[in-house]
Design a protein around this motif. Structure first.
Motif, PDB file in Angstrom:
ATOM      1  N   ARG A  45      22.194  24.876  41.362  1.00 14.48           N
ATOM      2  CA  ARG A  45      22.987  25.769  40.509  1.00 14.48           C
ATOM      3  C   ARG A  45      22.465  27.203  40.587  1.00 14.48           C
ATOM      4  O   ARG A  45      23.239  28.163  40.625  1.00 14.48           O
ATOM      5  CB  ARG A  45      22.971  25.263  39.063  1.00 14.48           C
ATOM      6  N   THR A  46      21.133  27.355  40.609  1.00 13.18           N
ATOM      7  CA  THR A  46      20.547  28.694  40.741  1.00 13.18           C
ATOM      8  C   THR A  46      20.965  29.335  42.057  1.00 13.18           C
ATOM      9  O   THR A  46      21.293  30.524  42.114  1.00 13.18           O
ATOM     10  CB  THR A  46      19.010  28.601  40.676  1.00 13.18           C
ATOM     11  N   LEU A  47      20.971  28.521  43.131  1.00 16.40           N
ATOM     12  CA  LEU A  47      21.379  29.010  44.443  1.00 16.40           C
ATOM     13  C   LEU A  47      22.824  29.506  44.396  1.00 16.40           C
ATOM     14  O   LEU A  47      23.158  30.573  44.938  1.00 16.40           O
ATOM     15  CB  LEU A  47      21.238  27.895  45.475  1.00 16.40           C
ATOM     16  N   LEU A  48      23.690  28.766  43.718  1.00 14.75           N
ATOM     17  CA  LEU A  48      25.087  29.160  43.647  1.00 14.75           C
ATOM     18  C   LEU A  48      25.271  30.448  42.861  1.00 14.75           C
ATOM     19  O   LEU A  48      26.066  31.303  43.234  1.00 14.75           O
ATOM     20  CB  LEU A  48      25.942  28.036  43.044  1.00 14.75           C
ATOM     21  N   TYR A  49      24.549  30.600  41.754  1.00 14.60           N
ATOM     22  CA  TYR A  49      24.669  31.838  40.973  1.00 14.60           C
ATOM     23  C   TYR A  49      24.323  33.055  41.838  1.00 14.60           C
ATOM     24  O   TYR A  49      25.066  34.039  41.888  1.00 14.60           O
ATOM     25  CB  TYR A  49      23.754  31.804  39.755  1.00 14.60           C
ATOM     26  N   SER A  50      23.193  33.001  42.511  1.00 15.12           N
ATOM     27  CA  SER A  50      22.754  34.159  43.300  1.00 15.12           C
ATOM     28  C   SER A  50      23.665  34.402  44.497  1.00 15.12           C
ATOM     29  O   SER A  50      23.982  35.551  44.839  1.00 15.12           O
ATOM     30  CB  SER A  50      21.306  33.947  43.771  1.00 15.12           C
ATOM     31  N   THR A  51      24.127  33.322  45.125  1.00 13.17           N
ATOM     32  CA  THR A  51      24.970  33.461  46.310  1.00 13.17           C
ATOM     33  C   THR A  51      26.362  33.973  45.950  1.00 13.17           C
ATOM     34  O   THR A  51      26.915  34.836  46.647  1.00 13.17           O
ATOM     35  CB  THR A  51      25.077  32.114  47.042  1.00 13.17           C
ATOM     36  N   LEU A  52      26.948  33.457  44.880  1.00 12.69           N
ATOM     37  CA  LEU A  52      28.274  33.915  44.471  1.00 12.69           C
ATOM     38  C   LEU A  52      28.243  35.369  44.004  1.00 12.69           C
ATOM     39  O   LEU A  52      29.219  36.107  44.194  1.00 12.69           O
ATOM     40  CB  LEU A  52      28.831  33.008  43.378  1.00 12.69           C
ATOM     41  N   ARG A  53      27.134  35.781  43.373  1.00 12.80           N
ATOM     42  CA  ARG A  53      27.011  37.205  43.011  1.00 12.80           C
ATOM     43  C   ARG A  53      27.058  38.070  44.270  1.00 12.80           C
ATOM     44  O   ARG A  53      27.704  39.122  44.297  1.00 12.80           O
ATOM     45  CB  ARG A  53      25.711  37.442  42.249  1.00 12.80           C
ATOM     46  N   ALA A  54      26.344  37.620  45.306  1.00 12.05           N
ATOM     47  CA  ALA A  54      26.331  38.386  46.561  1.00 12.05           C
ATOM     48  C   ALA A  54      27.726  38.442  47.171  1.00 12.05           C
ATOM     49  O   ALA A  54      28.189  39.502  47.616  1.00 12.05           O
ATOM     50  CB  ALA A  54      25.340  37.753  47.542  1.00 12.05           C
ATOM     51  N   TYR A  55      28.429  37.303  47.178  1.00 17.10           N
ATOM     52  CA  TYR A  55      29.784  37.273  47.720  1.00 17.10           C
ATOM     53  C   TYR A  55      30.715  38.176  46.918  1.00 17.10           C
ATOM     54  O   TYR A  55      31.509  38.937  47.488  1.00 17.10           O
ATOM     55  CB  TYR A  55      30.312  35.836  47.707  1.00 17.10           C
ATOM     56  N   ARG A  56      30.609  38.101  45.596  1.00 20.45           N
ATOM     57  CA  ARG A  56      31.426  38.957  44.731  1.00 20.45           C
ATOM     58  C   ARG A  56      31.205  40.426  45.045  1.00 20.45           C
ATOM     59  O   ARG A  56      32.157  41.202  45.191  1.00 20.45           O
ATOM     60  CB  ARG A  56      31.069  38.686  43.269  1.00 20.45           C
ATOM     61  N   ASP A  57      29.953  40.828  45.179  1.00 20.09           N
ATOM     62  CA  ASP A  57      29.650  42.237  45.436  1.00 20.09           C
ATOM     63  C   ASP A  57      30.141  42.676  46.812  1.00 20.09           C
ATOM     64  O   ASP A  57      30.606  43.816  46.979  1.00 20.09           O
ATOM     65  CB  ASP A  57      28.142  42.479  45.311  1.00 20.09           C
ATOM     66  N   ILE A  58      30.050  41.787  47.797  1.00 15.58           N
ATOM     67  CA  ILE A  58      30.557  42.110  49.129  1.00 15.58           C
ATOM     68  C   ILE A  58      32.064  42.326  49.081  1.00 15.58           C
ATOM     69  O   ILE A  58      32.605  43.253  49.701  1.00 15.58           O
ATOM     70  CB  ILE A  58      30.198  40.990  50.129  1.00 15.58           C
ATOM     71  N   CYS A  59      32.763  41.478  48.320  1.00 14.42           N
ATOM     72  CA  CYS A  59      34.222  41.623  48.190  1.00 14.42           C
ATOM     73  C   CYS A  59      34.572  42.948  47.530  1.00 14.42           C
ATOM     74  O   CYS A  59      35.532  43.624  47.928  1.00 14.42           O
ATOM     75  CB  CYS A  59      34.794  40.459  47.380  1.00 14.42           C
ATOM     76  N   VAL A  60      33.805  43.317  46.495  1.00 17.37           N
ATOM     77  CA  VAL A  60      34.058  44.583  45.814  1.00 17.37           C
ATOM     78  C   VAL A  60      33.850  45.758  46.774  1.00 17.37           C
ATOM     79  O   VAL A  60      34.662  46.683  46.838  1.00 17.37           O
ATOM     80  CB  VAL A  60      33.147  44.721  44.576  1.00 17.37           C
ATOM     81  N   ILE A  61      32.765  45.706  47.537  1.00 19.56           N
ATOM     82  CA  ILE A  61      32.473  46.785  48.483  1.00 19.56           C
ATOM     83  C   ILE A  61      33.566  46.874  49.545  1.00 19.56           C
ATOM     84  O   ILE A  61      34.020  47.972  49.907  1.00 19.56           O
ATOM     85  CB  ILE A  61      31.097  46.559  49.144  1.00 19.56           C
ATOM     86  N   GLU A  62      34.024  45.711  50.033  1.00 15.64           N
ATOM     87  CA  GLU A  62      35.076  45.714  51.050  1.00 15.64           C
ATOM     88  C   GLU A  62      36.373  46.269  50.489  1.00 15.64           C
ATOM     89  O   GLU A  62      37.086  47.048  51.147  1.00 15.64           O
ATOM     90  CB  GLU A  62      35.292  44.293  51.569  1.00 15.64           C
ATOM     91  N   ALA A  63      36.702  45.896  49.252  1.00 11.41           N
ATOM     92  CA  ALA A  63      37.918  46.414  48.622  1.00 11.41           C
ATOM     93  C   ALA A  63      37.818  47.924  48.421  1.00 11.41           C
ATOM     94  O   ALA A  63      38.790  48.658  48.613  1.00 11.41           O
ATOM     95  CB  ALA A  63      38.151  45.710  47.286  1.00 11.41           C
ATOM     96  N   GLN A  64      36.617  48.383  48.034  1.00  7.14           N
ATOM     97  CA  GLN A  64      36.421  49.819  47.848  1.00  7.14           C
ATOM     98  C   GLN A  64      36.506  50.563  49.178  1.00  7.14           C
ATOM     99  O   GLN A  64      37.046  51.673  49.249  1.00  7.14           O
ATOM    100  CB  GLN A  64      35.083  50.079  47.176  1.00  7.14           C
ATOM    101  N   ARG A  65      36.008  49.948  50.224  1.00  4.80           N
ATOM    102  CA  ARG A  65      36.103  50.569  51.555  1.00  4.80           C
ATOM    103  C   ARG A  65      37.553  50.702  51.984  1.00  4.80           C
ATOM    104  O   ARG A  65      37.981  51.743  52.471  1.00  4.80           O
ATOM    105  CB  ARG A  65      35.341  49.708  52.569  1.00  4.80           C
ATOM    106  N   ASP A  66      38.324  49.612  51.799  1.00  6.17           N
ATOM    107  CA  ASP A  66      39.740  49.666  52.153  1.00  6.17           C
ATOM    108  C   ASP A  66      40.470  50.687  51.288  1.00  6.17           C
ATOM    109  O   ASP A  66      41.349  51.409  51.765  1.00  6.17           O
ATOM    110  CB  ASP A  66      40.373  48.281  51.985  1.00  6.17           C
ATOM    111  N   GLY A  67      40.101  50.727  50.002  1.00  6.41           N
ATOM    112  CA  GLY A  67      40.728  51.699  49.106  1.00  6.41           C
ATOM    113  C   GLY A  67      40.407  53.124  49.520  1.00  6.41           C
ATOM    114  O   GLY A  67      41.275  54.001  49.505  1.00  6.41           O
TER     115      GLY A  67
END
Length: 515
Positions: free
Chosen positions: A142-164
């Motif tokens: 569960r700890t692994l999932l929390y840290s990994t999903l945070r990283a994925y979420r932030d990557i998605c935000v950065i990619e969306a901001q780049r496209d924007g």
């Protein structure tokens, strides 16, 4: 944020309701027990209030198919040894290199550490973590999932901001009209909403100072999310009643309003405009959020007012051109609406021919000047009811030279285009025209286009020496003069769209003097 919806009914998927958003997690392992245990450990897992959609693959080949079908896998836990000793490592390389998937977080999970030494794997493969199965207790998983999903979420935000940001930069380069400005304002607004994680729906309106009534004076400059279809005030009526009431109230009271689920900014522009930004949000706004949003409103307002002033100057310049052209037509005892129709038909023909947008716009503005040189032709020739003598015709042809001389002295684009059109719109495709007798593509396209527009409109107009031709007779003449008087391609385009072109006369009859 890239929240994900369920879509499939594959074996091994924990199904979500149609409207529930989930995080997709792929389990890749050839041992059924691993899938069972992992699902049990994660069955109540939530990240940011959203649950998981667990997809299963029993081999690297099956996992690759799932990756090809889903570009929104947040996390994949991959075994090393499956159909081959390095199947998991080969899968990782395929995902990263062939599929170009850099967002999904890839965790290598092995029961045989000796098959894939950690130092070598971390060095040679683009993975995000390396875990032995024996060390992954339920809590550690569960700890692994929390840290990994945070990283994925932030990557998605950065990619969306780049496209924007890309959309903003692309829009910036073409902010020359209200149309491109709307695109620019919308791109910036969408990027701002994403940056501040405020939700998806926002609408930016401006009320012009010409009247006190909101109806008919409110203009939509930018819209996102649920409001993206709104481009005019009438389309606001399709929104929820509370949104309409809030916008109307703020427009009336000239005050910003804070609601439980939305915020409405109001600002007053320097030139008397009233600016309104209505947005929904999924978390409270802090002081920095408010400052950025207010900065957006004020700067968009300033830019809009500057563009409006620029467009006003453009419209004034266009009106002067049409007034001058109309005066020449009036002196020739022809209707002022002729130049309006020539302008519109020339612009549309240019568009159909595939000319750049700016060139089409210049065609519209400059084509009314095609016969400006007639201002120097004596009335005795211009108004002669009968056929001109050879000497008179030679003098009449001089209007081309006079027109070019009048217009070529200006450095303005419209005037330079006008000089080009005036000088070449009497040339013919077969070389029998004047003043230079050039043929085919030697004649500038601007002259060829205006030649078609001018002749067609003249034939359809009443003159002192003739009645207007019916549409069928005009089309027959175009066909007969295809490749003789007129560019064959332009004739084909006109024939294909003749209903659209003839409709221009219905919209701008001879008693209309404005465009």
């Amino acid at each position: 944020m890239d929240f994900l919806r369920t879509s499939s009914s594959e074996a091994g998927v924990l199904h979500a309701t149609e409207d529930e958003r989930v995080w997709k997690v792929l389990i890749v392992d050839d041992e059924p027990e691993v899938h069972t245990v992992t699902k049990l450990a994660l069955r109540s897992f939530r990240f940011q209030g959203e649950r998981l959609e667990l997809l299963s693959a029993m081999s690297a080949r099956e996992a690759l198919e799932i990756f090809e079908q889903h570009d929104d896998i947040a996390l994949a836990m991959i075994d090393v040894v499956m159909e081959t000793e390095h199947a998991g490592l080969d899968l990782i390389r395929e995902v990263r290199e062939r599929l170009k998937n850099r967002k999904s977080r890839l965790i290598l999970r092995t029961g045989q550490a000796g098959q894939a030494p950690e130092d070598q794997v971390i060095r040679d493969y683009e993975i995000d973590d390396y875990k032995e199965k024996t060390e992954l207790t339920t809590q550690k998983l569960r700890t692994l999932l929390y840290s990994t999903l945070r990283a994925y979420r932030d990557i998605c935000v950065i990619e969306a901001q780049r496209d924007g940001l890309k959309r903003v930069i692309e829009s910036c380069s073409s902010v020359q009209s209200s149309t491109t400005f709307n695109q620019f304002a919308t791109a910036v607004l969408a990027q701002l909403m994403n940056l501040l994680n405020l939700g998806e729906s926002a609408i930016y309106c401006v009320e012009l100072p010409d009247g006190d009534q909101v109806e008919g004076e409110l203009h939509i400059l930018a819209s996102t999310g649920d409001f993206v279809e709104c481009k005019t005030l009438r389309e606001l009526k399709s929104l929820p009643q509370k949104v309409i009431e809030r916008i109307t109230d703020a427009s009336s009271t000239r005050q910003s309003q804070l609601y439980d689920d939305a915020y409405l900014f109001y600002s007053h522009g320097k030139r008397g405009t009233h600016n309104l930004l209505y947005l929904t949000y999924n978390q409270p706004l802090n002081d920095l959020d408010l400052q950025l949003l207010e900065l957006y409103v004020s700067n968009v307002a300033i830019t809009f007012e500057s563009i409006s002033l620029f467009e006003s100057f453009q419209e004034t310049s266009s009106e002067l051109v049409y007034t001058l052209a109309n005066a020449v037509e009036a002196r020739s005892r022809e209707t002022g609406a002729h130049v309006i129709r020539v302008a519109l038909v020339s612009e549309r023909l240019a568009q159909l021919y595939g000319l750049p947008e700016r060139q089409c716009m210049l065609m519209k503005l400059a084509s009314p000047l095609h016969d400006i040189g007639k201002v120097a032709i004596p009335d005795s020739i211009l108004h002669k009811p009968g056929k001109l003598t050879a000497e008179e015709w030679t003098l009449m042809e001089k209007h081309v030279e006079y027109g070019v001389d009048i217009l070529k002295k200006s450095s303005r684009e419209v005037m330079r285009m006008g000089a080009l059109i005036a000088g070449y719109h009497h040339e013919k495709w077969d070389g029998s025209g004047y003043p230079n007798g050039i043929a085919g593509e030697e004649i500038p396209i601007e002259g060829r286009i205006t030649a078609v527009a001018d002749v067609v409109d003249a034939l359809g107009s009443k003159r002192s020496y003739k009645e207007p031709w019916p549409e069928e007779k005009i089309l027959e003449l175009l066909k007969s003069e295809r490749g003789k008087h007129f560019d064959p391609t332009l004739v084909d385009l006109f024939l294909e769209h003749h209903k659209e072109f003839f409709a221009v006369r219905d919209k701008h009859p001879d008693n209309v003097n404005e465009i």
